[in-house]
Design an enzyme around this catalytic site. Structure first.
Site, PDB file in Angstrom:
ATOM      1  N   GLN A   1      -2.742 -20.092  20.673  1.00  0.00           N
ATOM      2  CA  GLN A   1      -3.603 -19.225  19.870  1.00  0.00           C
ATOM      3  C   GLN A   1      -3.733 -17.833  20.486  1.00  0.00           C
ATOM      4  O   GLN A   1      -4.159 -16.905  19.809  1.00  0.00           O
ATOM      5  CB  GLN A   1      -5.001 -19.848  19.753  1.00  0.00           C
ATOM      6  CG  GLN A   1      -5.041 -21.166  18.999  1.00  0.00           C
ATOM      7  CD  GLN A   1      -6.443 -21.752  18.952  1.00  0.00           C
ATOM      8  OE1 GLN A   1      -7.428 -21.069  19.213  1.00  0.00           O
ATOM      9  NE2 GLN A   1      -6.538 -23.021  18.611  1.00  0.00           N
TER      10      GLN A   1
ATOM     11  N   THR B   1       0.814  -1.223   0.000  1.00  0.00           N
ATOM     12  CA  THR B   1       0.000   0.000   0.000  1.00  0.00           C
ATOM     13  C   THR B   1       0.844   1.268   0.000  1.00  0.00           C
ATOM     14  O   THR B   1       0.494   2.253  -0.650  1.00  0.00           O
ATOM     15  CB  THR B   1      -0.934   0.007   1.220  1.00  0.00           C
ATOM     16  OG1 THR B   1      -1.786  -1.149   1.152  1.00  0.00           O
ATOM     17  CG2 THR B   1      -1.792   1.257   1.249  1.00  0.00           C
TER      18      THR B   1
ATOM     19  N   THR C   1       3.487  -9.479  15.143  1.00  0.00           N
ATOM     20  CA  THR C   1       2.378 -10.014  14.362  1.00  0.00           C
ATOM     21  C   THR C   1       1.424  -8.879  13.994  1.00  0.00           C
ATOM     22  O   THR C   1       1.333  -7.876  14.706  1.00  0.00           O
ATOM     23  CB  THR C   1       1.637 -11.113  15.161  1.00  0.00           C
ATOM     24  OG1 THR C   1       0.755 -11.821  14.291  1.00  0.00           O
ATOM     25  CG2 THR C   1       0.857 -10.532  16.318  1.00  0.00           C
TER      26      THR C   1
ATOM     27  N   THR D   1       1.593  -4.907   4.415  1.00  0.00           N
ATOM     28  CA  THR D   1       1.469  -5.243   5.834  1.00  0.00           C
ATOM     29  C   THR D   1       1.002  -6.677   6.087  1.00  0.00           C
ATOM     30  O   THR D   1       1.306  -7.248   7.132  1.00  0.00           O
ATOM     31  CB  THR D   1       0.482  -4.283   6.526  1.00  0.00           C
ATOM     32  OG1 THR D   1      -0.793  -4.349   5.872  1.00  0.00           O
ATOM     33  CG2 THR D   1       1.010  -2.867   6.495  1.00  0.00           C
TER      34      THR D   1
ATOM     35  N   ASP E   1       2.217  -7.673  -4.384  1.00  0.00           N
ATOM     36  CA  ASP E   1       1.275  -7.572  -3.282  1.00  0.00           C
ATOM     37  C   ASP E   1       1.783  -8.497  -2.185  1.00  0.00           C
ATOM     38  O   ASP E   1       2.268  -9.588  -2.456  1.00  0.00           O
ATOM     39  CB  ASP E   1      -0.119  -8.014  -3.746  1.00  0.00           C
ATOM     40  CG  ASP E   1      -1.168  -7.773  -2.689  1.00  0.00           C
ATOM     41  OD1 ASP E   1      -1.176  -8.522  -1.690  1.00  0.00           O
ATOM     42  OD2 ASP E   1      -1.996  -6.864  -2.852  1.00  0.00           O
ATOM     43  N   SER E   2       1.674  -8.075  -0.940  1.00  0.00           N
ATOM     44  CA  SER E   2       2.257  -8.885   0.126  1.00  0.00           C
ATOM     45  C   SER E   2       1.567 -10.238   0.254  1.00  0.00           C
ATOM     46  O   SER E   2       2.145 -11.178   0.795  1.00  0.00           O
ATOM     47  CB  SER E   2       2.214  -8.145   1.461  1.00  0.00           C
ATOM     48  OG  SER E   2       0.899  -8.016   1.939  1.00  0.00           O
ATOM     49  N   SER E   3       0.345 -10.361  -0.262  1.00  0.00           N
ATOM     50  CA  SER E   3      -0.329 -11.658  -0.258  1.00  0.00           C
ATOM     51  C   SER E   3       0.390 -12.665  -1.142  1.00  0.00           C
ATOM     52  O   SER E   3       0.226 -13.879  -0.979  1.00  0.00           O
ATOM     53  CB  SER E   3      -1.781 -11.510  -0.722  1.00  0.00           C
ATOM     54  OG  SER E   3      -2.492 -10.656   0.147  1.00  0.00           O
TER      55      SER E   3
END
Length: 345
Positions: free
Chosen positions: A281, A16, A169, A92, A60-62
């Site tokens: 978790q 972004t 994270t 991010t 894209d970070s994906s």
């Protein structure tokens, strides 16, 4: 800080921060980072050299993957002696994975590698990208009076906080404070002044030699427990062909169902050489497998304690260790001790 021997390599991978809005369509598009000066004129106030390297095409970070991590390691390694520090502009969504992976792949690092990005494009009036970028550059060049880098490790800087990369994270998709280091103190806070938490900064490699690594093995799965999880689901994951390791996301301090079939499946997988690492978790806290019987039964089945590791760190550490052909026993042993400040024993 002398501008004569100070310089930064700014690496734009995508994300972004490096986008602008198309005036006709309104869609966000990547722009050529040669035009960075136009959108961030404050860069001219730095008195040292800032060079740029842009992924072509930007990612894209994906889409970020181990090949991109290898590329980043090679860029840093090839330019290591030319720059005081490195700033990586990154999307991010997977920034914490990249930061964790680089912390293991850049063994012996003694210069700052700062990852940053933004929630709003750099061209938008209210962007958080300018502050993140400018402060990251300042941190990447910060040195003690004797010339030693203040932060010689892989970090993420976001919304006024510098965090150890493999402790971080992403916790928010909307707000500017997108990242958190729950189980390790921040390394620096940026206000009027940048205040460094020197006690927490990793300095063991201050005089070491960089040893870049490129070997990663992705034969890994993540198994997140939930009440009512079916035996068929666990079976399907543990039966994946070529599976070498599993990050098991358990409840609380490392607890899991005591169902006979579940424990038997885990035991059989461990016996077959699959490394299973227990991480919680919960956002904060650590796995203590001896605290409750449910966790103790996992330990008896052969599951390895992940302590206070993030999932991102556990995944990339396993990729790193498996890529270097350590035996399952060696991987289990190395997962039980920090190799880049990623866990607290």
């Amino acid at each position: 800080m002398s501008p004569d021997n100070t310089s930064v390599l700014l690496i734009y991978t995508g994300g972004t921060i490096g986008m602008i809005e198309n005036a006709e369509t309104g869609a966000l598009e990547n722009f050529n980072f040669e035009h960075l000066q136009k959108h961030v004129p404050e860069l001219q106030n730095f008195t040292f050299r800032i060079d740029t390297y842009q992924f072509d095409p930007p990612m894209d970070s994906s889409d970020m993957d181990p090949d991109a991590w290898r590329k980043l390691v090679r860029i840093i390694s090839d330019n290591y002696n030319r720059y005081t520090g490195f700033v990586i502009l990154h999307g991010t969504d997977t920034m914490a994975y990249t930061a964790s992976a680089l912390s293991f792949m850049l063994e012996g690092l003694n210069k700052p590698v700062i990852l940053t990005g933004s929630q709003l494009p750099i061209s938008v009036l209210r962007t958080d990208g300018k502050e993140n970028l400018l402060t990251s550059i300042e941190i990447a060049t910060a040195r003690h009076s004797g010339g030693r880098p203040i932060v010689p490790e892989v970090c993420i800087f976001f919304e006024n906080h510098l965090m150890r990369g493999n402790r971080t994270t992403k916790i928010n998709a909307e707000n500017f404070n997108a990242f958190r280091s729950y189980n390790y103190p921040v390394l620096a806070s940026a206000g009027i002044h940048i205040k460094y938490n020197n006690v927490q900064i990793h300095t063991e490699n201050a005089h070491g030699q960089l040893r870049p690594h490129y070997l990663l093995d992705t034969d890994i799965a993540i198994l997140k427990l939930f009440p009512g999880i079916q035996e068929s689901v666990v079976d399907a994951i543990l039966a994946i062909k070529g599976l070498k390791a599993v990050v098991l996301e358990t409840y609380g301090s490392g607890n899991a169902p005591r169902k006979e079939w579940f424990l038997r499946r885990l035991h059989d997988a461990c016996e077959q050489g699959v490394v299973i690492v227990n991480v919680t978790q919960c956002n904060a806290g650590t796995v203590e497998m001896e605290r409750y019987e449910t966790g103790y039964r996992l330990m008896q089945a052969g599951v390895v304690c992940g302590y206070d590791s993030t999932t991102e760190s556990a995944v990339t550490k396993l990729m790193f260790l498996l890529g270097h052909n350590y035996s399952p026993a060696e991987v289990r042993e190395l997962m039980n001790r920090p190799i880049a400040g990623e866990i607290t024993i």
